[in-house]
Design an enzyme around this catalytic site. Structure first.
Site, PDB file in Angstrom:
ATOM      1  N   ASP B  69       1.064  -1.178  -0.019  1.00 39.56           N
ATOM      2  CA  ASP B  69      -0.037   0.142  -0.124  1.00 39.56           C
ATOM      3  C   ASP B  69       0.911   1.217   0.302  1.00 39.56           C
ATOM      4  O   ASP B  69       1.719   1.064   0.741  1.00 39.56           O
ATOM      5  CB  ASP B  69      -1.405  -0.604   1.238  1.00 39.56           C
ATOM      6  CG  ASP B  69      -1.840   0.958   1.325  1.00 39.56           C
ATOM      7  OD1 ASP B  69      -2.551   1.545   0.396  1.00 39.56           O
ATOM      8  OD2 ASP B  69      -2.078   2.146   2.251  1.00 39.56           O
ATOM      9  N   THR B 102      -3.068   4.940  -4.279  1.00 38.11           N
ATOM     10  CA  THR B 102      -2.170   6.251  -3.191  1.00 38.11           C
ATOM     11  C   THR B 102      -0.922   5.122  -3.883  1.00 38.11           C
ATOM     12  O   THR B 102       0.147   5.901  -3.583  1.00 38.11           O
ATOM     13  CB  THR B 102      -2.057   5.188  -1.639  1.00 38.11           C
ATOM     14  OG1 THR B 102      -1.469   4.199  -1.584  1.00 38.11           O
ATOM     15  CG2 THR B 102      -3.206   6.227  -1.232  1.00 38.11           C
ATOM     16  N   THR B 103      -0.334   4.576  -4.934  1.00 38.82           N
ATOM     17  CA  THR B 103       0.766   4.172  -5.429  1.00 38.82           C
ATOM     18  C   THR B 103       0.830   4.736  -6.773  1.00 38.82           C
ATOM     19  O   THR B 103       1.549   5.476  -7.199  1.00 38.82           O
ATOM     20  CB  THR B 103       1.064   2.122  -5.442  1.00 38.82           C
ATOM     21  OG1 THR B 103       0.605   2.438  -4.156  1.00 38.82           O
ATOM     22  CG2 THR B 103       2.430   1.703  -5.786  1.00 38.82           C
ATOM     23  N   ASP B 400      -8.689  -0.505   1.942  1.00 43.12           N
ATOM     24  CA  ASP B 400      -8.837   0.193   0.435  1.00 43.12           C
ATOM     25  C   ASP B 400     -10.176  -0.044  -0.241  1.00 43.12           C
ATOM     26  O   ASP B 400     -10.702   0.546  -0.679  1.00 43.12           O
ATOM     27  CB  ASP B 400      -7.963  -0.139  -0.453  1.00 43.12           C
ATOM     28  CG  ASP B 400      -6.755   0.820   0.341  1.00 43.12           C
ATOM     29  OD1 ASP B 400      -5.674   1.570   1.149  1.00 43.12           O
ATOM     30  OD2 ASP B 400      -5.322   0.265  -0.913  1.00 43.12           O
TER      31      ASP B 400
END
Lengths: 530, 542
Positions: B69, B102-103, B400
């Protein structure tokens, strides 16, 4: 323009191959460390703590060994963690799980070296794992009839790798009796709660002198001048202050202006305590057990009334005693008629070795029992306790889930065979990983044989040949050093344990395989206290 | 430069102790910043997509975290560089706002910086680049809107939601039971969602975990799980139709906040006080009993005497329940949190169909389940797993998935995943670039190239030839005009799982529209900010 460092000075970062190498090496080192303790001829380790006193532990319990290690390698920590979970969850197989995870990684490393993507390897491992569980649940044996016999077998198998192996017959019986007591009065679904089995360790005598007591033994002395033996005891279990009963209202304090008043207050205090004791006595009891201290004054009052007063029983002891005798833990004493008292047939003081203990026999709840372990030294006793704990855990799990498997590497060979077949029918690169899984499985019987000083290559090959026949019960017989029929030898393992071993090992291997970068933060600076 | 002269020609110092400070200016500063930003992005690049790898992070205290994550990696990495910290912020704000992607956002920012560096070398002014990026991001966001699809779902038709959550989960370690976890997440979100207002309060979903068991044992509980047990070992372990009194006052003698003293100087007072104290406990328990409570949940501790009284009056109680949990219990059971015993009334009690204590494993671990609540609007996702790290990672993954489901309920538009949306945007931006006169054109084109970085990284992580795959997919997008859309085919993406088709509609790989838009906007913003810096002054090390 030099690339800026984005991490702190002491932090380190390892990437790709190097990261993978670091985690493989770390995990395998841990696996190799505990490998020699596997199996009935596994060796023990001495652990010396760095703390003050340099206390020494001798054990071959995987979880205990790993728990006491200070490990820096993050991958190794994953393995330590799974062994701890195995211990919490099923209690046994803590070594096997680490060894299996280590072997899986060892095989995976070879595949990674031959340029197979880690994700593909993981896919294969998971496929193999699901197949294994399926195979295991199709070959297991349901135990029902000769329940006790089978439990004995499982207990013996578990104990055979421990320090208790010399007297495993004796201890297996102890453990089975203790666990079956839990089952008898409980629901059909026996509880896995081992709280009501109490283990008391007393140095002295030999391991053989250990015994199971059907009653409850409290490691306390009886107050002076009080009866040493009570029949048909009514017990009040309490958690109340019997020293000076403080006023709990906040901010209250005693302020007096003359000596006479001090005496008055003191008298009042005494009177208060006396009243309290009277109230307690009004319950019609002849034994009073308190969690907190009992001062001399109330103790004397109890003695006068011919009531046995036991002070400072620890919290566990109190809870257990309340559970066992069926009483409730009381803190107020105003309504004697509605407080449930505990009962037991006989309270007496017994001697074990040098020590005097209090024994409550003929208690209401048949579930509880006490195992008194005797042994030459503290180390032996500690290890014996751990071993017995393992056996008890396994047994209680088996009582719940009564599926059993044969031991001695039999399940591993069965799974390996099935997984091999699966590998042959699976197209794609995944099949390499599936094959690797079977190799890792075979490593367990190999290790068992190696640890026993046997020719592992020869034995495992023979075992494999045996297994290719129909309906084989073959496993490694470490005692005679050959391949033997496990059902005749009576070596059994619990299904639940095997399943948990497979699951945790696969999960751990997957986690470590997925890593391609290790970032170690700068260690927290210690404040200089100079 | 740091030395200036006043009108009398006397020198004075603007920046003190110059030797001890490091200072970078102009192009050097920009390049240094860009390289710092890129190296952060490089770390995350390999974590992208379903075949992305995990990172192992060892904290300053030696705890190990394994995750892929993006937000968590950056958070735990403890970066030192200022620009790198901006990237961390970036990922965090995506996490707060959207919860997923988020990546991707960091990788995108990294590649935007990379492209900007090339333009800087050609001598284009950073502000012009920033403006070009801004224009391009607007084009991309509009295009995303165009290619997005509306998703229909209802209480019973959750399939589409589940599919989207599965896309999110497929890149995580939990992907072997992603279907189950996705269903749990969707059901949890739907249970607390306010479909009228299109709002979901994720605070109502508690994600809790306990080591042990297997991932498949993870369950959704329509109620609350509290890691506590009954205050007295002999209280009943199961209560049907419980009336719950939720208290924030301890079963202890009162402690007024003002300082006071009770002076005892006579025996009578001593006696009186004693009786009063006794009476006090009695009253407290009686008050709970009077309003008909069958279970007391208290934020504070109990005095031994009170504890026994509770037990004695057959009133099970739980102590030391945390504030957040207390609130959740109050919401779930429809009760009110009562701060004083005097204010306890029957209406303020919470109702639950079943309260039970459940034990785990061989140790003395017990948890309290509060189920069949009057108001089932608070749910708990209870995770089981082989080890602590697995649980932590599953918690993050579930978070997520929950966020994705929530976003879909807020706005039910989706775009297709697998890099297809980025490729489509890239094509659109590229086409639009030529219409702009001026230097911005270059920046817009660079933006289009930067968008390609995400499908490239996806292909690379999946072991495909990045350039080859990307160009193949790109040509497919342009070539096959669908009858419905009239123009390009924006569903083609990278076939990460080797299924055999590049059509993401068939593979059921979806992402939320707002998530994607947010990614583009946030990444552009941060890059603009970084580009505008032309002077870095850092104080000397202490």
């Amino acid at each position: 323009m030099a690339i800026e460092r984005i991490l702190k000075d002491d932090a380190s970062e390892e990437k790709g191959e190097r990261a993978r190498m670091a985690s493989f090496v770390g995990a395998m080192a841990i696996a190799d460390l505990v490998k020699t303790t596997l199996g009935p001829k596994g060796m023990d380790k001495i652990l010396q703590s760095t703390g003050r006193g340099q206390s020494v532990t001798v054990t071959n319990d995987g979880a205990t060994i790993l728990k006491s290690l200070h490990i820096d390698n993050p991958a190794a920590k994953v393995l330590v963690d799974i062994s701890k979970v195995q211990d919490d969850e099923v209690g046994d197989g803590t070594t096997s799980v680490v060894v299996l995870a280590g072997e899986l990684l060892r095989e995976a490393e070879k595949l990674v070296a031959s340029k197979i993507h880690p994700m593909t390897i993981i896919a294969g491992l998971l496929r193999a794992f699901h197949h294994c569980i399926w195979v295991l649940s199709s070959v297991h044996d349901q135990i029902a009839e000769k329940f006790k016999m089978d439990l004995m077998k499982i207990a013996k198998t578990t104990l055979s790798s421990k320090i208790l192996s010399q007297d495993k017959e004796h201890f297996a019986k102890l453990a089975v009796d203790a666990v079956l007591r839990l089952k008898v009065k409980g629901l059909l679904q026996g509880s896995t709660n081992l709280e009501s089995i109490q283990i008391i360790k007393k140095p002295g005598g030999s391991l053989k002198d250990s015994f199971l007591d059907e009653g409850f033994i409290l490691d306390k002395k009886i107050g002076i001048g009080q009866p040493k033996r009570i029949e048909n005891a009514n017990i009040l279990v309490a958690n109340t202050a019997m020293d000076t009963d403080k006023v709990k209202i906040y901010g209250a304090r005693v302020r007096v202006d003359s000596m006479a008043k001090v005496a008055d207050i003191e008298a009042a205090e005494k009177q208060k305590m006396r009243e309290k004791v009277d109230k307690i006595l009004a319950h019609g009891i002849n034994c009073f057990v308190n969690r907190q201290l009992i001062y001399n004054f109330p103790e004397e009052l109890f003695a006068n009334a011919g009531v046995l007063a036991i002070e400072h029983a620890d919290f566990d002891g109190i809870e257990r005693l309340a559970l066992v005798t069926g009483g409730e833990i009381a803190s107020t004493f105003d309504n004697p008629e509605s407080v449930k008292l505990g009962h037991c047939k006989l309270i007496e003081e017994i001697m074990i070795g040098e020590d005097k203990l209090i024994k409550f026999s003929g208690v209401e709840m048949g579930q509880a029992c006490t195992v008194v372990l005797r042994g030459a030294s503290h180390h032996v006793l500690d290890e014996a306790e751990r071993s017995l704990h393992d056996a008890l855990c396994v047994l209680s799990q088996t009582v719940n889930d009564s599926r059993v498997l044969f031991g001695g590497g039999w399940p591993e060979m069965v799974m390996a065979k099935a997984v091999d077949e699966l590998a042959r029918t699976t197209p794609g690169k995944r099949s390499h990983a599936i094959e690797a899984f079977s190799k890792a499985l075979v490593a367990i019987p190999t290790t068992i044989a190696d640890n026993a000083g046997l020719d592992s290559a020869e034995l495992v090959a023979r075992l494999r040949a045996e297994h290719n026949k129909e309906e084989s019960n073959a496993g490694i017989d470490v005692i005679s050093g050959s391949v033997g029929d496990m059902s005749e030898l009576g070596i059994s393992e619990a299904f639940k344990v095997k399943q948990a071993v497979l699951l945790s090992a696969t999960e751990a291997a997957e986690m470590i395989l997925r890593v391609d970068e290790i970032i170690t933060c700068a260690p927290r600076r210690r404040e200089d206290r100079m | 430069m740091a030395l200036a002269f006043d009108e009398y020609g006397r020198p004075f110092i603007i920046i003190k102790e110059q030797e001890q400070k490091t200072r970078l200016r102009g192009l050097d500063a920009q390049k240094a910043n860009i390289s710092a930003g890129r190296s952060v992005a490089r770390i995350l690049r390999t974590s992208l997509g379903p075949k992305g790898m995990d990172k192992m992070l060892s904290s300053p205290d030696g705890d190990v975290t394994i995750t892929n994550d993006g937000a968590t990696i950056l958070e735990q990495m403890d970066v030192d560089n200022q620009i790198a910290k901006l990237m961390v912020e970036l990922s965090r704000s995506q996490d707060y706002e959207i919860g997923d992607g988020t990546t991707g956002v960091v990788v995108m920012a990294g590649s935007l910086l990379e492209q900007a560096e090339k333009l800087l070398e050609r001598g284009i002014h950073p502000i012009r680049i920033a403006e070009g990026y801004e224009l391009a991001s607007r084009i991309a966001v509009e295009h995303l809107e165009r290619i997005a699809h509306k998703f229909e779902f209802g209480e019973n038709n959750i399939e589409s939601l589940v599919q989207t959550c599965m896309t999110t989960l497929s890149s995580k370690i939990v992907n072997r039971c992603k279907r189950q976890l996705a269903e749990i997440s969707v059901k949890a979100v739907l249970a607390v969602a306010d479909l009228e207002r299109k709002d979901v309060n994720l605070d109502l979903i508690k994600v809790d975990g306990k080591v042990g068991g297997k991932l498949e044992d993870t369950e959704l509980i329509y109620g609350i799980v509290v890691d506590k047990d009954m205050s007295h070992p002999q209280m009943p372990k199961q209560i049907q139709d419980a009336n719950i009194a939720i208290l924030t006052c301890p079963f202890e003698p009162p402690k007024p906040k003002t300082k006071h003293k009770v002076d005892i100087d006579t025996v009578e007072k001593f006696e009186a006080l004693r009786r009063q104290e006794h009476q006090y406990f009695d009253d407290m328990v009686q008050q709970c009993k009077d309003v008909g409570a069958t279970l007391v949940i208290c934020q504070w501790g109990f005095d031994d005497e009170a504890n026994h009284l509770l037990m004695h009056r057959n009133l099970p109680a739980v102590r030391w329940v945390g504030g957040v949990e207390l609130e959740l219990i109050a919401i779930a059971t429809g009760g009110r949190i009562v701060p004083r015993f005097q204010e306890l009334t029957a209406e303020k009690l919470g109702k639950a169909g079943l309260v039970r204590e459940k034990s785990f494993g061989t140790t003395k671990d017990r948890m309290l389940y509060i189920e069949h609540c009057a108001n089932s609007r608070a749910v708990t996702v209870f995770i089981r797993g082989g080890n602590k790290m697995m649980i932590e990672e599953t918690k993050r993954s579930i978070h997520d998935a929950l966020c994705v489901a929530r976003n879909l309920i807020r706005n039910n538009s989706i775009v297709y995943g697998g890099g297809s949306a980025e490729i489509a945007c890239s094509i659109a931006v590229e086409a639009a670039a030529d219409r702009y006169p001026g230097v911005e054109q270059y920046a817009i084109r660079a933006f289009a190239d930067a968008l390609d970085a995400i499908p490239m990284a996806l292909a690379e992580n999946s072991g495909l030839q990045p350039i080859e795959t990307l160009s193949a997919v790109k040509s497919q997008q342009i070539k096959i005009p669908t009858r419905v859309m009239q123009e390009n085919n924006p569903h083609c993406g990278i076939d990460c799982n080797d299924v055999g088709t590049t059509d993401m509609r068939e593979q059921n790989v979806f992402e939320t529209l707002i998530g994607k838009q947010q990614q583009v906007l946030l990444a552009t913003q941060v890059v603009k900010m970084i580009l505008k810096i032309d002077d870095v002054i850092s104080a000397a090390e202490f």
